[in-house]
Enzyme design. Structure first.
Site, PDB file in Angstrom:
ATOM      1  N   SER A   1      -3.283  -1.892   7.281  1.00  0.00           N
ATOM      2  CA  SER A   1      -3.735  -1.722   5.753  1.00  0.00           C
ATOM      3  C   SER A   1      -4.697  -3.018   5.577  1.00  0.00           C
ATOM      4  CB  SER A   1      -2.596  -1.506   5.094  1.00  0.00           C
ATOM      5  OG  SER A   1      -2.119  -0.356   4.989  1.00  0.00           O
TER       6      SER A   1
ATOM      7  N   THR B   1       0.996  -1.339  -0.104  1.00  0.00           N
ATOM      8  CA  THR B   1      -0.076  -0.058  -0.030  1.00  0.00           C
ATOM      9  C   THR B   1       0.723   1.393   0.058  1.00  0.00           C
ATOM     10  OG1 THR B   1      -0.251  -0.193   2.280  1.00  0.00           O
ATOM     11  CG2 THR B   1      -1.935  -0.999   1.058  1.00  0.00           C
TER      12      THR B   1
ATOM     13  N   HIS C   1      15.127  12.280  -7.511  1.00  0.00           N
ATOM     14  CA  HIS C   1      16.478  12.770  -6.708  1.00  0.00           C
ATOM     15  C   HIS C   1      17.357  13.380  -7.670  1.00  0.00           C
ATOM     16  CE1 HIS C   1      15.044  10.850  -3.201  1.00  0.00           C
ATOM     17  NE2 HIS C   1      16.009  10.097  -3.189  1.00  0.00           N
TER      18      HIS C   1
ATOM     19  N   CYS D   1      18.312   4.430  -2.710  1.00  0.00           N
ATOM     20  CA  CYS D   1      17.810   5.198  -3.864  1.00  0.00           C
ATOM     21  C   CYS D   1      18.832   6.303  -4.622  1.00  0.00           C
ATOM     22  CB  CYS D   1      16.774   6.085  -3.607  1.00  0.00           C
ATOM     23  SG  CYS D   1      16.729   6.819  -2.200  1.00  0.00           S
TER      24      CYS D   1
HETATM   25  C1  3JM Z   1      14.978   5.069   2.600  1.00  0.00           C
HETATM   26  O1  3JM Z   1      11.772   2.025   8.752  1.00  0.00           O
HETATM   27  C2  3JM Z   1      12.875   2.313   8.485  1.00  0.00           C
HETATM   28  O2  3JM Z   1      13.541   2.539   9.230  1.00  0.00           O
HETATM   29  C3  3JM Z   1      13.092   2.652   6.872  1.00  0.00           C
HETATM   30  C4  3JM Z   1      14.139   3.670   6.864  1.00  0.00           C
HETATM   31  C5  3JM Z   1      14.290   4.043   5.372  1.00  0.00           C
HETATM   32  C6  3JM Z   1      15.276   3.330   4.366  1.00  0.00           C
HETATM   33  C7  3JM Z   1      16.191   2.224   5.057  1.00  0.00           C
HETATM   34  O3  3JM Z   1      17.004   2.533   6.048  1.00  0.00           O
HETATM   35  O4  3JM Z   1      15.920   1.142   4.751  1.00  0.00           O
HETATM   36  C8  3JM Z   1      13.683   5.167   4.494  1.00  0.00           C
HETATM   37  C9  3JM Z   1      13.955   5.471   3.381  1.00  0.00           C
HETATM   38  C10 3JM Z   1      16.020   3.747   3.185  1.00  0.00           C
HETATM   39  C11 3JM Z   1      16.733   3.095   2.360  1.00  0.00           C
HETATM   40  O5  3JM Z   1      16.374   2.870   1.198  1.00  0.00           O
HETATM   41  O6  3JM Z   1      17.940   3.125   2.722  1.00  0.00           O
END
Ligand code: 3JM
Length: 340
Positions: free
Chosen positions: A41, A12, A248, A128
């Site tokens: 969800s 979701t 980005h 990313c």
């Molecule tokens: C991108 O729940 C979380 O801690 C997600 C954190 C997060 C990550 C990660 O560390 O996995 C948010 C946004 C990332 C990423 O791709 O590294």
């Protein structure tokens, strides 16, 4: 081709929804499709390719008969990926939980597809910003090894998921209508302190580490070395959240071991799958996040000499964070597995 029984964990969210779009667009050969998410969800209905699906709560028993489990990211990976592997599924994980585990391949299919076959059940999808940068670095690295990279990012709010995009939209509405601006998500949703992103820049993505870098900066540094299989390469990074919705952008300065001309760099980038060179200063042509949003390819421009050092190049790269930066890259890994 054999049909692949597929589970999407976090269906979701922003990345989960992009998985569905890409599965349809790219004709991914799915058999059963299991839509999983948190208890919040569970029970939601999703119409997909003419069929109604019910979102189920992810549990350790969600993966029986599943061939590939696509984890959209977040805390579910650490909790449920081991159960998925135990049930016989191959996990493709978009979170940071397993990326630096030496047993787990960290893969961008255009850059290091050979790593995929070494998996022991989990394959990690890079961060990313890392994916978007290495797409541009790899064709250049094939001409000359890299000594040092200095990267600064301009990261869209989509990196904070749907909530991040909702927050920017709401704040833009609040600014336009003269209301008080509410900040609830950025820079880091789980922390107590939040700052406005509309009409602002936040030089913090993810939490701070002991070395005063943010975790996002350290992800870019460590993951790039692992994907490019070069632990000697020096990298420093500053990651910044900007009031852009989806794509980005990154300013990248590279010092090579050997000379690379702008023409050689451009030719190598043009030939590389998944990269488009958009670079014509005379016509004011360069990559822009608005133009790469919703697109598959990473775009590179502003390619020029760094005349302050020997063997230096500067460039600017833009890519859709939810597509190549997340769901597309993961689905390309799944396609590679389906094909081999
Ligand atoms: C991108 O729940 C979380 O801690 C997600 C954190 C997060 C990550 C990660 O560390 O996995 C948010 C946004 C990332 C990423 O791709 O590294």
């Amino acid at each position: 081709m054999k049909k692949i029984n597929t589970a999407i964990v976090g269906v979701t969210g922003a990345v989960g929804q992009e998985f569905l779009k890409l599965i349809e667009e790219r004709n991914f050969p799915f058999g059963e499709l299991r839509m999983l998410a948190s208890s919040r969800s569970a029970g939601k209905k999703i119409n997909f390719m003419g069929k109604e699906y019910t979102v189920e709560e992810t549990t350790e028993n969600s993966f029986d008969g599943i061939d590939i489990a696509l984890f959209a990211g977040g805390s579910a990976s650490k909790i449920f990926a081991p159960a998925a592997v135990k049930a016989g599924a191959i996990v493709i994980d978009n979170s940071s939980a397993f990326r630096m585990d030496p047993e787990v391949p960290l893969v961008v299919p255009e850059v290091n597809p050979e790593a995929i076959s070494k998996h022991k059940g989990i394959i990690a999808n890079p961060n990313c910003s890392t994916i978007i940068m290495v797409m541009a670095l790899k064709p250049l690295y094939e001409i000359s090894k890299i000594r040092r990279i200095v990267v600064s990012t301009y990261q869209a709010v989509s990196g904070a998921g749907r909530e991040g995009m909702d927050e920017l939209k709401n704040q833009l509405d609040e600014l336009a209508t003269g209301k008080d601006v509410q900040a609830k998500i950025l820079p880091v949703a789980s922390l107590d302190k939040h700052y406005q992103i509309a009409s602002n820049l936040l030089p913090q993505i993810d939490i701070f580490m002991d070395n005063l870098y943010t975790k996002e900066e350290m992800k870019m540094i460590d993951e790039t070395k692992k994907i490019m299989d070069d632990r000697e390469m020096k990298i420093t990074a500053t990651t910044v959240r900007v009031p852009v919705f989806r794509s980005h952008a990154e300013s990248v300065n590279v010092e090579f071991e050997n000379e690379i001309s702008v023409e050689e760099a451009r030719a190598a980038l043009e030939k590389f799958p998944g990269v488009i060179v958009r670079d014509n200063p005379g016509e004011m042509i360069y990559p822009q996040p608005l133009e790469t949003s919703g697109k598959d390819d990473v775009e590179v421009g502003r390619i020029r000499k760094d005349f302050s050092i020997e063997h230096g190049l500067n460039f600017w790269v833009c890519g859709d964070q939810i597509r190549k930066g997340a769901a597309l890259n993961a689905l390309q890994i799944a396609e590679y597995i389906a094909k081999h």
